[in-house]
Design a protein around this motif. Structure first.
Motif, PDB file in Angstrom:
ATOM      1  N   VAL A  81      40.936  72.531  20.149  1.00  0.00           N
ATOM      2  CA  VAL A  81      40.450  72.232  21.494  1.00  0.00           C
ATOM      3  C   VAL A  81      41.439  71.337  22.231  1.00  0.00           C
ATOM      4  CG1 VAL A  81      38.538  71.282  22.851  1.00  0.00           C
ATOM      5  CG2 VAL A  81      38.062  72.489  20.714  1.00  0.00           C
ATOM      6  N   ILE A  82      41.664  71.675  23.501  1.00  0.00           N
ATOM      7  CA  ILE A  82      42.592  70.959  24.368  1.00  0.00           C
ATOM      8  C   ILE A  82      41.805  70.415  25.555  1.00  0.00           C
ATOM      9  CG2 ILE A  82      44.629  71.218  25.852  1.00  0.00           C
ATOM     10  CD1 ILE A  82      45.173  73.750  23.915  1.00  0.00           C
ATOM     11  N   GLY A  83      41.975  69.133  25.861  1.00  0.00           N
ATOM     12  CA  GLY A  83      41.279  68.542  26.999  1.00  0.00           C
ATOM     13  C   GLY A  83      41.540  67.061  27.103  1.00  0.00           C
ATOM     14  N   ARG A  84      40.788  66.389  27.992  1.00  0.00           N
ATOM     15  CA  ARG A  84      40.960  64.955  28.214  1.00  0.00           C
ATOM     16  C   ARG A  84      40.189  64.093  27.225  1.00  0.00           C
ATOM     17  NH1 ARG A  84      39.134  65.615  33.502  1.00  0.00           N
ATOM     18  NH2 ARG A  84      37.628  63.994  32.993  1.00  0.00           N
ATOM     19  N   LEU A  85      39.139  64.623  26.576  1.00  0.00           N
ATOM     20  CA  LEU A  85      38.326  63.828  25.652  1.00  0.00           C
ATOM     21  C   LEU A  85      39.114  63.461  24.400  1.00  0.00           C
ATOM     22  CD1 LEU A  85      34.859  65.637  25.716  1.00  0.00           C
ATOM     23  CD2 LEU A  85      35.488  63.489  26.817  1.00  0.00           C
ATOM     24  N   SER A 142      40.380  69.409  32.384  1.00  0.00           N
ATOM     25  CA  SER A 142      38.964  69.120  32.156  1.00  0.00           C
ATOM     26  C   SER A 142      38.775  68.407  30.827  1.00  0.00           C
ATOM     27  CB  SER A 142      38.155  70.419  32.170  1.00  0.00           C
ATOM     28  OG  SER A 142      38.204  71.016  33.446  1.00  0.00           O
ATOM     29  N   ARG A 143      37.581  67.824  30.648  1.00  0.00           N
ATOM     30  CA  ARG A 143      37.303  67.095  29.404  1.00  0.00           C
ATOM     31  C   ARG A 143      37.490  67.992  28.188  1.00  0.00           C
ATOM     32  NH1 ARG A 143      31.715  64.816  31.171  1.00  0.00           N
ATOM     33  NH2 ARG A 143      32.026  66.411  32.718  1.00  0.00           N
ATOM     34  N   LYS A 144      36.928  69.174  28.205  1.00  0.00           N
ATOM     35  CA  LYS A 144      37.190  70.214  27.201  1.00  0.00           C
ATOM     36  C   LYS A 144      37.669  71.410  27.996  1.00  0.00           C
ATOM     37  CE  LYS A 144      34.198  68.931  23.376  1.00  0.00           C
ATOM     38  NZ  LYS A 144      33.133  69.379  22.474  1.00  0.00           N
ATOM     39  N   HIS A 145      38.955  71.555  28.084  1.00  0.00           N
ATOM     40  CA  HIS A 145      39.570  72.512  29.000  1.00  0.00           C
ATOM     41  C   HIS A 145      39.675  73.918  28.402  1.00  0.00           C
ATOM     42  CE1 HIS A 145      42.086  73.037  32.672  1.00  0.00           C
ATOM     43  NE2 HIS A 145      42.476  74.098  31.983  1.00  0.00           N
ATOM     44  N   LEU A 165      53.263  70.023  19.849  1.00  0.00           N
ATOM     45  CA  LEU A 165      51.849  69.858  19.544  1.00  0.00           C
ATOM     46  C   LEU A 165      51.487  70.933  18.521  1.00  0.00           C
ATOM     47  CD1 LEU A 165      50.757  69.668  23.287  1.00  0.00           C
ATOM     48  CD2 LEU A 165      51.235  67.741  21.778  1.00  0.00           C
ATOM     49  N   GLU A 166      51.394  70.548  17.257  1.00  0.00           N
ATOM     50  CA  GLU A 166      51.138  71.511  16.184  1.00  0.00           C
ATOM     51  C   GLU A 166      49.679  71.951  16.189  1.00  0.00           C
ATOM     52  OE1 GLU A 166      51.702  72.024  11.373  1.00  0.00           O
ATOM     53  OE2 GLU A 166      52.508  70.248  12.364  1.00  0.00           O
ATOM     54  N   ILE A 167      49.480  73.252  16.064  1.00  0.00           N
ATOM     55  CA  ILE A 167      48.133  73.822  16.021  1.00  0.00           C
ATOM     56  C   ILE A 167      47.688  73.819  14.568  1.00  0.00           C
ATOM     57  CG2 ILE A 167      46.744  75.873  16.472  1.00  0.00           C
ATOM     58  CD1 ILE A 167      48.849  76.581  18.645  1.00  0.00           C
ATOM     59  N   LYS A 168      46.739  72.926  14.252  1.00  0.00           N
ATOM     60  CA  LYS A 168      46.310  72.779  12.863  1.00  0.00           C
ATOM     61  C   LYS A 168      44.868  73.214  12.651  1.00  0.00           C
ATOM     62  CE  LYS A 168      49.380  68.930  11.790  1.00  0.00           C
ATOM     63  NZ  LYS A 168      49.459  67.545  11.343  1.00  0.00           N
ATOM     64  N   CYS A 171      39.177  65.828  21.292  1.00  0.00           N
ATOM     65  CA  CYS A 171      39.954  67.074  21.292  1.00  0.00           C
ATOM     66  C   CYS A 171      41.141  66.949  20.336  1.00  0.00           C
ATOM     67  CB  CYS A 171      40.456  67.388  22.702  1.00  0.00           C
ATOM     68  SG  CYS A 171      39.150  67.745  23.887  1.00  0.00           S
ATOM     69  N   GLN A 172      41.573  68.069  19.776  1.00  0.00           N
ATOM     70  CA  GLN A 172      42.740  68.053  18.886  1.00  0.00           C
ATOM     71  C   GLN A 172      44.013  67.701  19.648  1.00  0.00           C
ATOM     72  OE1 GLN A 172      40.276  70.473  18.449  1.00  0.00           O
ATOM     73  NE2 GLN A 172      39.586  69.353  16.660  1.00  0.00           N
ATOM     74  N   VAL A 173      44.099  68.123  20.913  1.00  0.00           N
ATOM     75  CA  VAL A 173      45.194  67.701  21.786  1.00  0.00           C
ATOM     76  C   VAL A 173      44.577  67.082  23.020  1.00  0.00           C
ATOM     77  CG1 VAL A 173      47.034  68.484  23.319  1.00  0.00           C
ATOM     78  CG2 VAL A 173      46.928  69.341  21.003  1.00  0.00           C
ATOM     79  N   VAL A 174      44.903  65.823  23.255  1.00  0.00           N
ATOM     80  CA  VAL A 174      44.390  65.104  24.414  1.00  0.00           C
ATOM     81  C   VAL A 174      45.469  65.117  25.489  1.00  0.00           C
ATOM     82  CG1 VAL A 174      43.533  62.898  25.268  1.00  0.00           C
ATOM     83  CG2 VAL A 174      42.957  63.649  22.939  1.00  0.00           C
ATOM     84  N   LEU A 175      45.116  65.663  26.650  1.00  0.00           N
ATOM     85  CA  LEU A 175      46.028  65.703  27.787  1.00  0.00           C
ATOM     86  C   LEU A 175      45.427  64.871  28.905  1.00  0.00           C
ATOM     87  CD1 LEU A 175      46.907  69.517  27.898  1.00  0.00           C
ATOM     88  CD2 LEU A 175      48.261  67.669  26.907  1.00  0.00           C
TER      89      LEU A 175
END
Length: 96
Positions: A24-28, A41-44, A16-19, A31-35
């Motif tokens: 932002v990492i989360g479920r939404l 959390s939605r915005k974790h 998962l490249e940080i660009k 987010c740049q990374v969706v988990l």
């Protein structure tokens, strides 16, 4: 450049490249990374680059963000090889 390398759950090894900054990492979907993972959390959390270093900041997530098994408060500077946990998803921080 920095990346997060997924170590669990499957598929392990995904990069998962940080660009963006912040990243932002989360479920939404925004987010740049969706988990889509248990306990995320939605915005974790978010990652930022500060003075040439990367930090992770928990965004008041329900289950918290852990670095090397320790729950963080505020922001935490990341070192090469740190394991960051967002719910049941674990990634390794790699800077190059």
């Amino acid at each position: 450049m920095a990346v997060l390398k997924k170590v669990s759950p499957e598929p392990a090894g995904q990069l998962l490249e940080i660009k963006a900054d912040p990243f932002v990492i989360g479920r939404l979907q925004e987010c740049q990374v969706v988990l889509d993972s248990t306990g995320v959390s939605r915005k974790h959390a978010e990652m930022r680059q500060s003075a040439g270093e990367y930090v992770v900041i928990d965004l008041d997530s329900t289950n918290g963000t852990l670095v090397n098994g320790i729950r963080i408060t505020g922001q935490q500077r990341l070192n090469e090889g740190d394991i960051i946990s967002f719910g049941s998803t674990h990634v390794r921080f790699e800077a190059s």
